[in-house]
Design a protein around this motif. Structure first.
Motif, PDB file in Angstrom:
ATOM      1  N   VAL A  32     -14.215 -36.884  -5.286  1.00  0.00           N
ATOM      2  CA  VAL A  32     -14.661 -36.231  -6.519  1.00  0.00           C
ATOM      3  C   VAL A  32     -14.478 -34.728  -6.319  1.00  0.00           C
ATOM      4  N   VAL A  33     -13.654 -34.107  -7.147  1.00  0.00           N
ATOM      5  CA  VAL A  33     -13.434 -32.658  -6.992  1.00  0.00           C
ATOM      6  C   VAL A  33     -13.978 -31.920  -8.197  1.00  0.00           C
ATOM      7  N   ARG A  34     -14.459 -30.713  -7.908  1.00  0.00           N
ATOM      8  CA  ARG A  34     -15.067 -29.913  -8.984  1.00  0.00           C
ATOM      9  C   ARG A  34     -14.310 -28.599  -9.123  1.00  0.00           C
ATOM     10  N   GLY A  35     -14.158 -28.165 -10.334  1.00  0.00           N
ATOM     11  CA  GLY A  35     -13.434 -26.915 -10.552  1.00  0.00           C
ATOM     12  C   GLY A  35     -13.643 -26.397 -11.953  1.00  0.00           C
ATOM     13  N   GLU A  36     -12.850 -25.430 -12.303  1.00  0.00           N
ATOM     14  CA  GLU A  36     -12.996 -24.766 -13.598  1.00  0.00           C
ATOM     15  C   GLU A  36     -11.658 -24.826 -14.324  1.00  0.00           C
ATOM     16  N   VAL A  37     -11.671 -25.340 -15.538  1.00  0.00           N
ATOM     17  CA  VAL A  37     -10.469 -25.300 -16.373  1.00  0.00           C
ATOM     18  C   VAL A  37     -10.558 -24.024 -17.205  1.00  0.00           C
ATOM     19  N   TYR A  38      -9.459 -23.282 -17.273  1.00  0.00           N
ATOM     20  CA  TYR A  38      -9.498 -22.019 -18.011  1.00  0.00           C
ATOM     21  C   TYR A  38      -8.161 -21.762 -18.684  1.00  0.00           C
ATOM     22  N   MET A  39      -8.167 -20.754 -19.561  1.00  0.00           N
ATOM     23  CA  MET A  39      -6.938 -20.431 -20.291  1.00  0.00           C
ATOM     24  C   MET A  39      -6.515 -19.008 -19.926  1.00  0.00           C
ATOM     25  N   PRO A  40      -5.369 -18.855 -19.258  1.00  0.00           N
ATOM     26  CA  PRO A  40      -4.903 -17.498 -18.946  1.00  0.00           C
ATOM     27  C   PRO A  40      -4.711 -16.673 -20.233  1.00  0.00           C
ATOM     28  N   LEU A  85      -3.636 -24.574 -20.783  1.00  0.00           N
ATOM     29  CA  LEU A  85      -4.772 -24.619 -19.850  1.00  0.00           C
ATOM     30  C   LEU A  85      -4.300 -24.727 -18.408  1.00  0.00           C
ATOM     31  N   THR A  86      -5.115 -24.239 -17.492  1.00  0.00           N
ATOM     32  CA  THR A  86      -4.855 -24.473 -16.074  1.00  0.00           C
ATOM     33  C   THR A  86      -6.200 -24.661 -15.369  1.00  0.00           C
ATOM     34  N   VAL A  87      -6.157 -24.780 -14.045  1.00  0.00           N
ATOM     35  CA  VAL A  87      -7.380 -25.143 -13.329  1.00  0.00           C
ATOM     36  C   VAL A  87      -7.429 -24.500 -11.951  1.00  0.00           C
ATOM     37  N   CYS A  88      -8.629 -24.285 -11.440  1.00  0.00           N
ATOM     38  CA  CYS A  88      -8.825 -23.971 -10.022  1.00  0.00           C
ATOM     39  C   CYS A  88      -9.962 -24.852  -9.525  1.00  0.00           C
ATOM     40  N   PHE A  89      -9.780 -25.466  -8.361  1.00  0.00           N
ATOM     41  CA  PHE A  89     -10.846 -26.288  -7.794  1.00  0.00           C
ATOM     42  C   PHE A  89     -11.594 -25.490  -6.740  1.00  0.00           C
ATOM     43  N   TYR A  90     -12.906 -25.741  -6.635  1.00  0.00           N
ATOM     44  CA  TYR A  90     -13.697 -24.977  -5.677  1.00  0.00           C
ATOM     45  C   TYR A  90     -14.660 -25.826  -4.853  1.00  0.00           C
ATOM     46  N   GLY A  91     -14.633 -27.122  -5.042  1.00  0.00           N
ATOM     47  CA  GLY A  91     -15.570 -27.912  -4.249  1.00  0.00           C
ATOM     48  C   GLY A  91     -15.400 -29.397  -4.478  1.00  0.00           C
TER      49      GLY A  91
END
Ligand code: 5U1
Length: 673
Positions: A172-180, A223-229
């Protein structure tokens, strides 16, 4: 304090209702009414009230939950482990206090942190089984979110299958979806053209896109994403540190922040925060702070979690860039080129650490579109060094009896008719230099640092000179005498003497500065330099037709027309002649010597440097034979890039143009000098 107080209960109920309303607008409608800072302020007030009046605490209070339970057409998903939120540090003091608490609990002198930018997007949780994406969910209330698998699968940077080795059976990965930002602006332009909803900011756009019931719509959103945990750190093999976890996620094909850093102690954290704050506008995506986590996972486990936030992490937030205030008046200012700019006078409010009393409303079209009125409560935004602007009106709070702003049909300063030029957003005063406002601005521009550099000739003094009829055009400046100047307000003998010396000094200038000082429409410093390098004399330039002007690098048909128009007007030629008669002169521009090391090389300089101004950097390159241009093109050989570079850095990188940061630039100059 404490005890049963009817006032406290009434306030508590009001705060709960207000916050619930804001939660609904934010989480369900993706259309928040108030800035985050206002929401945080109300939330903190409620939390403080509950501390002082424990009898008010109630599981239904907005302080007791993270976000809101989903309510839309999406299926509900139960998170396998709770999606936590972060405690905030709003200034360096709160960051130091966090570090102290951590060190005391761990009984360590100093600890190792990992810093990552705090992306302003939407938290998501993705579930991979046997390496395949099987489910994606929003945070929701932290325990249950919405199933957005179909939409998440349309995001190109999200792998549908993980790659590499030792992939856990369930991850299970957690991250943030955002829009450049680039995609956000393009999306809003398309939305506007189609007459559809304009998004207030990239976060709302990202949230709105992910919560589209039709995945075909999300697929078109950038949209794109970065995972952090991860949900359960234990499932990832062989890791002891958060930084190792990030690297492992990356190795499995999951995008992580390229900005993450391992830092020793809190001072390094504060340094990282200040550095990224300076680079923030050039990142190409919105961030609202920095997240710090203890790097060692055993230390994280030791500290644990309190209610909904881990004790081992914190978000150090940037000061809020948006705030609420009221409009006390709307005025219209006239600029150097006659453009009429509506400005809102505001009840003073602190935005990003600065007291703001005025905000631009840009132009007639913007004020009409936003329908800003005197008496309105508005959201004011101040981002970086940009002039504060009114973002939008809180229509729900509009008092009775307001009136739509009537844009003037005549110039508020000289009463000349105003013109709406086809294809331009600006409405302009037709008075030209007859208009005292335009005259004041033209004279101020002539005297400015990068033009004739007349020290001591500030706006207040120019206003007096114009009002009293002492200066009608810039050439009159050189006819001013000691006695006249000394009698002006806030002047006196010494200041008058200094100003006369500065005027005398300014007469010995450079051709490029002189051209820039004339204030020809669309001729900035870089174009002025290009003209000065191209034409041997002012006379030659004055007689050049539009075709000859377009032979100059940096000059296209629009600029050529403006230059030609300027010199075709008798009063401009008279002012130029009077300036020369007054003794303004410059040495001949040296043709670029064949042996100069940067001959034939095109540079662009952007951002700010600590060791020199941008002007100095340009001049140092020009001395070495380089051409310095104002914009990146396929002809650019190198970009010199200081802090806060804006969009030029991204453009240069996209075109594969080498970028020199400040230290590389200094080294480069040293090698060539
Ligand atoms: N970069 C980053 N954002 N963010 C948000 N890391 C991070 N970690 C979070 C959250 C809510 O939570 C963990 C500390 C659990």
């Amino acid at each position: 304090m404490g005890g049963n107080s009817p006032e406290a209960r009434a306030r508590w109920e009001r705060l709960c209702r207000t916050l619930e309303g804001h939660n609904y607008r934010y989480y369900v409608l993706d259309d928040p009414e108030v800035p985050d800072a206002e929401y945080d302020r109300l939330w903190r007030e409620l939390a403080a009230l509950e501390v002082h009046h424990p009898e008010l605490e109630n599981p239904d209070s907005p302080t007791q939950r993270v976000g809101v339970t989903p309510s839309s057409g999406f299926a509900e998903v139960e998170h396998s482990s709770r999606m936590l939120s972060l405690a905030n540090a709003l200034d360096e003091g709160e960051m130091l206090a966090f570090d102290q608490r951590v060190r005391e609990r761990l009984d360590h002198e100093a600890v190792e942190y990992v810093a990552e930018p705090k992306l302003d997007g939407l938290a998501v949780s993705l579930r991979y089984e046997q390496g395949r994406l099987i489910q994606a969910a929003t945070r929701g209330d932290g325990r249950r979110g919405e199933d957005i698998t179909a939409n998440i699968r349309t995001i190109p940077s999200i792998p549908l299958r993980l790659q590499g080795e030792k992939i856990p059976a369930t991850l299970v990965v957690r991250g943030e979806v955002y829009m450049p930002l680039k995609g956000f602006h393009a999306l809003n332009a398309t939305q506007q053209a189609r007459g559809e909803k304009i998004f207030a900011n990239p976060r709302n756009a990202a949230a709105g896109s992910l919560r589209q019931l039709d995945p075909k719509v999300s697929a078109q959103r950038p949209l794109t994403v970065c995972f952090y945990g991860v949900g359960e750190p234990g499932v990832v093999p062989d890791i002891q540190r958060h930084a190792q976890l990030l690297e492992q996620l990356q190795a499995w094909g999951l995008r992580i922040s390229p900005e993450y850093a391992v830092l020793q102690g809190v001072d390094a954290c504060l340094k990282y925060f200040r550095a990224i704050a300076l680079r923030r506008v050039g990142l190409g995506y919105d961030i609202d702070g920095v997240v710090y986590k203890l790097n060692r996972l055993d230390e994280q486990a030791l500290l644990g979690t309190v209610s909904r936030a881990p004790r081992w992490a914190i978000a150090h937030k940037f000061p809020a860039e948006e705030a609420l205030t009221t409009v006390s008046a709307i005025e219209v200012q006239v600029g150097r080129t006659g453009a009429l700019t509506p400005v809102a006078r505001l009840q003073a409010v602190t935005v990003a650490g600065v007291s703001v009393t005025n905000a631009t409303l840009h132009n007639a079209g913007e004020i009409a579109r936003k329908d800003v009125r005197v008496g309105d409560t508005v959201v004011v935004r101040r981002a970086g060094d940009v002039i504060p602007e009114v973002v939008r009106v809180l229509m729900e709070q509009r008092p009775a009896g307001t009136h739509a702003f009537d844009f003037p049909a005549t110039c508020p300063v000289c009463a000349s008719p105003v013109l709406r030029v086809e294809g331009e957003v600006a409405v302009r005063c037709s008075g030209g230099l007859y208009c005292p406002a335009q005259r004041v601005q033209a004279i101020r521009h002539f005297a400015s640092r990068h033009a004739m550099d007349i020290e001591g000739l500030g706006i207040k003094l120019v206003e007096q000179l114009v009002q009293q009829g002492l200066v009608n055009d810039v050439s009159d400046l050189y006819g001013l005498g000691q006695e006249t100047l000394a009698k002006l307000e806030r002047m006196g003998d010494k200041s008058a003497e200094n100003l006369l010396l500065a005027l005398e000094k300014s007469k010995h200038t450079r051709f490029a500065r002189f051209l820039f000082a004339l204030g020809i429409r669309d001729v900035g410093e870089v174009t002025a330099q290009a003209l000065a390098s191209h034409f041997e004399s002012l006379e030659q330039l004055q007689h050049a037709d539009e075709e000859a002007l377009q032979a100059v690098a940096d000059v296209g048909p629009v600029v050529a027309k403006q230059i030609s128009l300027f010199f075709s007007q008798a009063h401009n030629r008279e002012v130029v002649a009077a300036l020369l008669l007054a003794g303004v002169d410059w040495p001949d521009e040296m043709p670029v010597a064949e042996d100069l090391p940067l001959r034939g090389q095109n540079f662009v300089v952007t951002g700010s440097m600590s060791s020199m101004s941008r002007q100095e950097a340009k001049e140092r390159l020009q001395v070495l034979g380089a051409r310095v241009s104002g914009s990146i093109s396929s002809k650019t050989n190198q970009l010199v890039c200081g802090e806060k570079p804006g969009s030029k850095r991204a453009k240069a990188e996209a075109l594969g143009i080498p970028v020199l940061d400040e230290s590389a630039f200094l080294e480069f100059l040293k090698r060539l000098s």
